[in-house]
Enzyme design. Structure first.
Site, PDB file in Angstrom:
ATOM      1  N   ASP A 223      16.788 -70.077  49.652  1.00 41.57           N
ATOM      2  CA  ASP A 223      15.527 -69.351  49.569  1.00 41.57           C
ATOM      3  C   ASP A 223      15.414 -68.639  48.215  1.00 41.57           C
ATOM      4  O   ASP A 223      16.388 -68.031  47.741  1.00 41.57           O
ATOM      5  CB  ASP A 223      15.503 -68.312  50.705  1.00 41.57           C
ATOM      6  CG  ASP A 223      14.157 -67.641  50.862  1.00 41.57           C
ATOM      7  OD1 ASP A 223      13.187 -68.357  51.170  1.00 41.57           O
ATOM      8  OD2 ASP A 223      14.080 -66.408  50.685  1.00 41.57           O
ATOM      9  N   GLU A 282      14.901 -73.874  46.755  1.00 40.77           N
ATOM     10  CA  GLU A 282      13.484 -73.512  46.835  1.00 40.77           C
ATOM     11  C   GLU A 282      13.191 -72.798  45.526  1.00 40.77           C
ATOM     12  O   GLU A 282      13.332 -71.593  45.404  1.00 40.77           O
ATOM     13  CB  GLU A 282      13.200 -72.573  48.019  1.00 40.77           C
ATOM     14  CG  GLU A 282      11.706 -72.365  48.214  1.00 40.77           C
ATOM     15  CD  GLU A 282      11.252 -70.929  48.395  1.00 40.77           C
ATOM     16  OE1 GLU A 282      10.085 -70.723  48.712  1.00 40.77           O
ATOM     17  OE2 GLU A 282      12.055 -69.993  48.212  1.00 40.77           O
TER      18      GLU A 282
HETATM   19  C1  NOJ Z   1      10.322 -68.260  50.789  1.00 42.06           C
HETATM   20  C2  NOJ Z   1      10.217 -68.485  52.257  1.00 42.06           C
HETATM   21  O1  NOJ Z   1       9.914 -69.841  52.487  1.00 42.06           O
HETATM   22  C3  NOJ Z   1       9.153 -67.546  52.754  1.00 42.06           C
HETATM   23  O2  NOJ Z   1       8.796 -67.828  54.083  1.00 42.06           O
HETATM   24  C4  NOJ Z   1       9.656 -66.141  52.592  1.00 42.06           C
HETATM   25  O3  NOJ Z   1       8.634 -65.234  52.950  1.00 42.06           O
HETATM   26  C5  NOJ Z   1      10.063 -65.855  51.150  1.00 42.06           C
HETATM   27  N1  NOJ Z   1      10.826 -66.922  50.571  1.00 42.06           N
HETATM   28  C6  NOJ Z   1      10.890 -64.611  51.068  1.00 42.06           C
HETATM   29  O4  NOJ Z   1      12.157 -64.825  51.633  1.00 42.06           O
END
Ligand code: NOJ
Length: 537
Positions: A223, A282
């Site tokens: 993440d 991500e």
């Molecule tokens: C990306 C995640 O996919 C999202 O759902 C989240 O709110 C943010 N990162 C913060 O962790």
């Protein structure tokens, strides 16, 4: 403990048991809150997911990525973790995770878990101690605590803004209750950012990686992989503009070169475990070339292709992003990924603006491209975004924090329908945490199974063909074919794909050979509007 995959028990040979399996894998995102509820409390859970694993094996995916299920106060639906080694009671317990991984492996499915290293929950033990102990506490150095600006420290330390709206800083109280230092949170105030310059933070996450690898997971979706390292001195960004999560600006807290050292150290751990464990970034970066840096041979294996997700249903733009995606990764030898939907964006059936026919055409185009593809739960049912959720049921912090101006993420998180009727359409026995809309039952797995025109059967057939056809999936090249305006057409060996992105039929001559699959009616003449066709030719 399961460290290696058992032989797959269903379907044609799974990609997941081959070395380099991720290069052409189809990876299915399970959003645990909304997939299947095993105990009837209205909230999805691990036992629910475990029971539905055969559905995923039969669908023909290679791996499952589970969004966070860790102990969390749920200020951001689990992306606020208070204990990285524990399962939240709402999702089950550690034994459920172990059993899920074991069963998935028995079905030939790999399991990827979400790791949230940019920030913790404000209820994490380290942060709570940092607050209790006050300024000067060594625990504060594991986060970004700073005195405020202004005469009495009443202004935030810099001008950074939270992705969810408002300042990226919140003022903490001193142990005696007086206003104290500020702490940084790029997301909600309940999600304080870790200080990745601190060795204890680095050590902790290496240990967390090992914990889950020991339990048998096949990889991690990381993440905010672009956010952990901040520019030295936390300089002002100076734009004075509201940030956009999808933006492509160069920012002092995103995509800093220092993040790569972290991934090099994690890669050593993944490789040490063997069995082809992977890391998936991500990473929102300004360009495909910057994304490629995360995928150098000694870093991570995959990154989400948000440049593709952000491209509209437009032939010129699609060709450009496909070329750019493939070209940018060739120098680092990584496989490209493709994605149309996830838990943070409007479902592609709604987002692309052309209803189900266009969504189906977009899916067949994506699944024809070389590399790996991500499928978000429910897209195989053709689910639309739910756009009329009442304010009082919404849980997305970006909605709550922006006075109702922005509520983009609950509508793609509504629990999915398994059966035509029944409580919450088979999601569980006790309702569903977000209300399911009228008509959900007709989109259910039950309603679509066996109907050759259904979207579920389209996905099943497409995924079977990906496994069977030697020219689908693997590789890193497409050969563009001459095509009329608005049509994207390419050849890969003995495979041809053409997608008509326009709202009218287009004269694309069928190649000699046979039709493998079509996203909509096709009689061999003009390519109908919003239709993709696959040929073996
Ligand atoms: C990306 C995640 O996919 C999202 O759902 C989240 O709110 C943010 N990162 C913060 O962790």
């Amino acid at each position: 403990m399961t460290k290696h995959l058992a032989a797959p028990t269903t379907g044609a040979a799974a990609a997941s048991d081959r070395p380099g399996w991720w290069r052409d894998a189809v990876i299915y995102q399970v959003y645990p809150r909304s997939f299947a509820d095993g105990n009837g409390d209205g909230m999805g859970d691990l036992p629910g997911i475990r029971r539905r694993l055969p559905y995923l094996a039969e669908l023909g995916v290679d791996a499952v990525w589970l969004s966070p299920f860790y102990a969390s106060p749920q200020a951001d639906a689990g992306y606020d973790v208070s204990d990285y080694r524990a399962i939240d009671a709402m999702f089950g317990e550690l034994g459920d995770a172990e059993a899920l991984i074991r069963d998935a492996h028995g079905l030939g499915l790999r399991v990827i878990v979400d790791l949230v290293p940019n920030h913790s929950s404000d209820q994490h033990e380290w942060f709570q101690r940092a607050l209790r102990e006050g300024p000067g506490s060594p625990l504060r150095a594991r986060y970004h605590f700073r005195p405020g600006r202004g005469e009495r420290g009443e202004e935030p330390p810099n001008d950074w803004e939270s992705i969810f709206g408002g300042p990226a800083w919140t003022r903490a109280k001193n142990p005696d209750g007086t206003p104290g230092e500020w702490y940084l949170h790029l997301f909600a105030p309940e999600q304080p950012d870790f200080n990745w310059d601190h060795p204890a933070v680095r050590d902790e996450f290496r240990s967390v990686l090992r914990f889950w690898l020991d339990l048998g997971v096949d990889g991690f979706r990381i993440d905010v992989a672009h956010g952990m390292v901040k520019a030295p001195g936390l300089p002002d960004m100076g734009h004075g503009e509201q940030l956009k999560l999808l933006g492509n600006q160069v920012l002092p807290f995103f995509d800093q070169d220092g993040v790569h050292e972290i991934y090099r150290s994690w890669r050593l751990i993944l490789d040490e475990y063997g069995g082809d464990r992977i890391g998936v970034a991500e990473a929102w970066t300004p360009s495909a070339d910057r994304t490629a840096l995360y995928l150098r041979p000694d870093e991570l294996h995959q990154a989400f292709n948000f440049h593709y997700l952000n491209t509209g249903w437009d032939a010129v733009a699609l060709r450009a992003v496909i070329d750019e995606s493939l070209d940018s990764l060739r120098p680092v030898g990584a496989a490209t990924t493709w994605v149309l939907s996830n838990h943070d964006v409007v479902r592609h059936r709604t987002r692309l603006g052309g209803g189900l026919p266009r969504a189906r055409a977009a899916t067949l185009l994506m699944l024809a491209l070389p590399g790996s593809a991500y499928v978000y739960q429910g897209e195989e049912l053709g689910l639309p975004e739910v756009t009329d959720l009442p304010d009082e049921v919404r849980q997305d912090p970006s909605f709550a924090k922006s006075d109702g101006q922005d509520g983009l993420r609950d509508g793609c998180r509504v629990p999915i329908p398994w059966t035509r009727g029944g409580t919450s359409h088979g999601f569980g026995e006790g309702g569903s945490w977000l209300p399911q809309p009228e008509g959900w039952g007709e989109l259910s797995v039950e309603a679509q199974t066996g109907d050759p025109d259904s979207t579920l059967e389209l996905y099943r057939t497409a995924l079977r063909l990906r496994r069977e056809h030697p020219d689908l999936g693997a590789g890193d090249a497409v050969r563009w074919l001459d095509a009329p305006e608005g049509v994207v057409a390419f050849r890969r060996g003995a495979f041809v794909c053409a997608a008509n992105t326009t709202g009218r039929p287009a004269p694309f001559p069928a190649p000699p050979g046979r039709v493998l699959l079509t996203s909509g009616p096709y009689d061999g003449g003009d390519l109908p509007a919003d239709t993709t066709v696959w040929w073996s030719a």
